[in-house]
Design a protein around this motif. Structure first.
Motif, short mmCIF file in Angstrom:
data_model
loop_
_atom_site.label_atom_id
_atom_site.label_comp_id
_atom_site.label_asym_id
_atom_site.label_seq_id
_atom_site.Cartn_x
_atom_site.Cartn_y
_atom_site.Cartn_z
N VAL A 239 0.84 -1.20 0.00
CA VAL A 239 0.00 0.00 0.00
C VAL A 239 0.87 1.25 0.00
CG1 VAL A 239 -1.68 1.33 1.34
CG2 VAL A 239 -1.97 -1.13 1.08
N TRP A 240 1.88 1.31 0.88
CA TRP A 240 2.75 2.49 0.94
C TRP A 240 3.48 2.69 -0.39
CZ3 TRP A 240 5.61 0.29 5.84
CH2 TRP A 240 4.71 0.24 6.91
N THR A 241 3.97 1.61 -0.97
CA THR A 241 4.73 1.70 -2.21
C THR A 241 3.89 2.32 -3.32
OG1 THR A 241 6.06 -0.24 -1.61
CG2 THR A 241 5.99 0.34 -3.94
N GLU A 242 2.64 1.87 -3.42
CA GLU A 242 1.78 2.41 -4.49
C GLU A 242 1.37 3.84 -4.19
OE1 GLU A 242 -0.72 0.47 -7.66
OE2 GLU A 242 -1.89 0.18 -5.82
N GLU A 243 1.03 4.12 -2.95
CA GLU A 243 0.60 5.48 -2.61
C GLU A 243 1.70 6.50 -2.87
OE1 GLU A 243 -0.77 5.46 1.41
OE2 GLU A 243 -2.74 4.60 0.91
N LEU A 244 2.96 6.10 -2.72
CA LEU A 244 4.07 7.01 -2.91
C LEU A 244 4.60 7.01 -4.35
CD1 LEU A 244 5.92 6.37 0.46
CD2 LEU A 244 4.70 8.44 -0.22
N GLY A 245 3.91 6.32 -5.25
CA GLY A 245 4.24 6.40 -6.66
C GLY A 245 5.49 5.66 -7.09
N CYS A 246 5.88 4.63 -6.35
CA CYS A 246 7.04 3.84 -6.75
C CYS A 246 6.65 2.87 -7.87
CB CYS A 246 7.59 3.05 -5.55
SG CYS A 246 8.12 4.11 -4.19
N ALA A 247 7.67 2.32 -8.54
CA ALA A 247 7.42 1.47 -9.70
C ALA A 247 6.99 0.07 -9.33
CB ALA A 247 8.68 1.42 -10.57
N GLY A 248 7.58 -0.48 -8.26
CA GLY A 248 7.28 -1.87 -7.93
C GLY A 248 8.00 -2.32 -6.68
N MET A 249 8.14 -3.65 -6.57
CA MET A 249 8.70 -4.23 -5.34
C MET A 249 9.59 -5.42 -5.68
SD MET A 249 6.63 -5.80 -2.07
CE MET A 249 6.08 -4.19 -1.51
N LEU A 250 10.81 -5.42 -5.13
CA LEU A 250 11.72 -6.53 -5.28
C LEU A 250 11.30 -7.67 -4.36
CD1 LEU A 250 14.45 -7.76 -6.29
CD2 LEU A 250 15.52 -6.65 -4.32
N ASP B 101 9.06 6.46 7.14
CA ASP B 101 10.43 6.23 6.66
C ASP B 101 10.47 6.15 5.14
OD1 ASP B 101 12.02 6.34 8.86
OD2 ASP B 101 12.15 4.18 9.19
N LEU B 102 9.52 5.42 4.58
CA LEU B 102 9.49 5.27 3.13
C LEU B 102 9.22 6.61 2.45
CD1 LEU B 102 9.72 3.44 0.69
CD2 LEU B 102 7.29 2.85 0.96
N PHE B 103 8.33 7.39 3.02
CA PHE B 103 8.03 8.71 2.46
C PHE B 103 9.29 9.56 2.34
CE2 PHE B 103 7.31 13.21 3.41
CZ PHE B 103 6.52 13.59 2.32
N HIS B 104 10.05 9.64 3.42
CA HIS B 104 11.26 10.47 3.40
C HIS B 104 12.30 9.91 2.44
CE1 HIS B 104 10.13 13.25 6.59
NE2 HIS B 104 9.68 12.23 7.29
N SER B 105 12.40 8.58 2.34
CA SER B 105 13.36 7.96 1.42
C SER B 105 13.02 8.32 -0.02
CB SER B 105 13.36 6.44 1.60
OG SER B 105 13.72 6.08 2.90
N VAL B 106 11.76 8.22 -0.37
CA VAL B 106 11.33 8.54 -1.73
C VAL B 106 11.53 10.02 -2.02
CG1 VAL B 106 9.31 8.65 -3.26
CG2 VAL B 106 9.73 6.60 -1.89
N GLN B 107 11.20 10.87 -1.05
CA GLN B 107 11.33 12.31 -1.25
C GLN B 107 12.78 12.71 -1.51
OE1 GLN B 107 8.03 12.87 -1.96
NE2 GLN B 107 8.53 14.90 -1.20
N VAL B 108 13.71 12.13 -0.74
CA VAL B 108 15.10 12.54 -0.90
C VAL B 108 15.68 12.01 -2.21
CG1 VAL B 108 16.29 10.63 0.30
CG2 VAL B 108 17.20 12.96 0.45
#
Length: 334
Positions: A28-39, A314-321
């Motif tokens: 859910v977090w990955t999709e909400e933050l607009g990432c491509a996918g998951m390893l 944590d994921l939000f800040h990682s994606v933002q940076v």
């Protein structure tokens, strides 16, 4: 183009209660933050990666499962059949991360006696067949050292536009050779930027790492030490594992970590040294972490796979940076 993947939790076969709860949260977090996918990882003791891939597809609209595949576990036809079946049945794409090695014990348990170079030779054939069976409908004839196919027809046939993106993991010369042969994206674990000297990475390279970033450095480091406190027993486990690992990248990072586990600027190896994760961490303020990530981008990295997220924050800040660093990278190029 900047491409960000997250990592699925490493679900072990002895999991008992709610093994998918944290996985579902990360999806859910990955999709909400607009990432491509998951390893999604694969080894002797973890859940079947295709089961996890199915969960990612079920719980998301657009995420791409990036599935680790190793010739010791599957025939390339089986991998291609899974990819084509998912494309035909759901209209979704799968990525594949080609892996040649692992822990020596796991290779012995599987009866694999090939040396490092031979495993990559086999991986090249494995990846070539997967690419052919997921992009063309003609019967495939192939004669290699490890695989022979006599007019094998892909079934179901591939879906145009849903061919898999292919990655290959490693840092050795053998891995680089296979990456070039397949035209794949090479994934590795970043060393401290100065270790690369004037070296440039192959175009469209990828790094797997962890990031703990906040507006100020002191907050980021406090959170980092809370998440990864000193663990002497973990260090001992790491040192024992070092003796049984075949992977060049793992041995090289282990040597770096045992030599200097204290932070070098924002680059921090202690989580790896304490056997808590398998990648370095980048820790600090937005400005500090973006500056270090920018150096990796200048080397040629455009794909980043984040370590398992402990929280959405944590994921939000990682994606933002990462996006901040990419913005600076594109500005410098224009």
């Amino acid at each position: 183009m900047l491409t960000i993947y997250t990592s699925a939790p490493w679900l072990m076969s002895d999991a008992r209660e709610e093994p998918f709860k944290h996985l579902d949260d990360i999806i859910v977090w990955t999709e909400e933050l607009g990432c491509a996918g998951m390893l999604i990882f694969s080894d002797n003791i973890s859940f079947d990666p295709w089961l996890i891939a199915g969960r990612v597809l079920e719980k998301s609209r657009d995420l791409v499962p990036l599935v680790a595949v190793n010739p010791i576990y599957q025939h390339p036809m089986s991998v291609a059949k899974s990819i084509n079946s998912i494309a035909a049945g759901s209209g979704r794409r799968i990525g594949v991360n080609l892996v040649a090695g692992g822990f020596s014990r796991h290779l012995r348990e599987m009866g694999c006696n090939l040396d490092h170079s031979q495993r990559y030779d086999r991986l090249a054939e494995f990846g070539t067949i997967i690419a052919e069976l997921t992009s063309g409908e003609q019967p495939l004839k192939y004669s290699g050292e490890y695989y022979q196919l006599n007019g094998l027809r892909p079934a179901p046939p591939p879906i145009a536009g849903l061919e898999p993106r292919i990655f290959v993991s490693g840092t050795s010369e053998s891995c680089i050779r296979v990456q070039r042969e397949l035209g794949a994206t090479r994934l590795s674990y970043p060393r401290e930027p100065r270790e690369y000297a004037e070296e440039s990475l192959p175009a469209d390279s990828g790094f797997r790492l962890g990031i703990i970033a906040r507006e100020d450095s002191s907050t980021a480091w406090r959170l980092a030490h809370e998440r990864f406190p000193v663990d002497r027993l973990g260090e001992e486990f790491h040192d024992l594992a070092y003796e049984s690992v075949e992977s060049h990248w793992h041995r090289r990072l282990s040597e770096d970590a045992m030599k200097v586990s204290a932070p070098v600027g924002s680059y921090w190896m202690y989580p790896f040294r304490a056997y808590k994760t398998f990648c370095p961490y980048i820790v600090g303020s937005y400005a500090e972490t973006a500056g270090l990530l920018l150096r990796y981008m200048q080397l040629g990295a455009s794909t980043f796979i984040l370590d398992e997220a402990s929280s959405k924050d944590d994921l939000f800040h990682s994606v933002q940076v990462l996006r901040l660093a990419w913005s600076k990278f594109t500005e410098n190029r224009s």
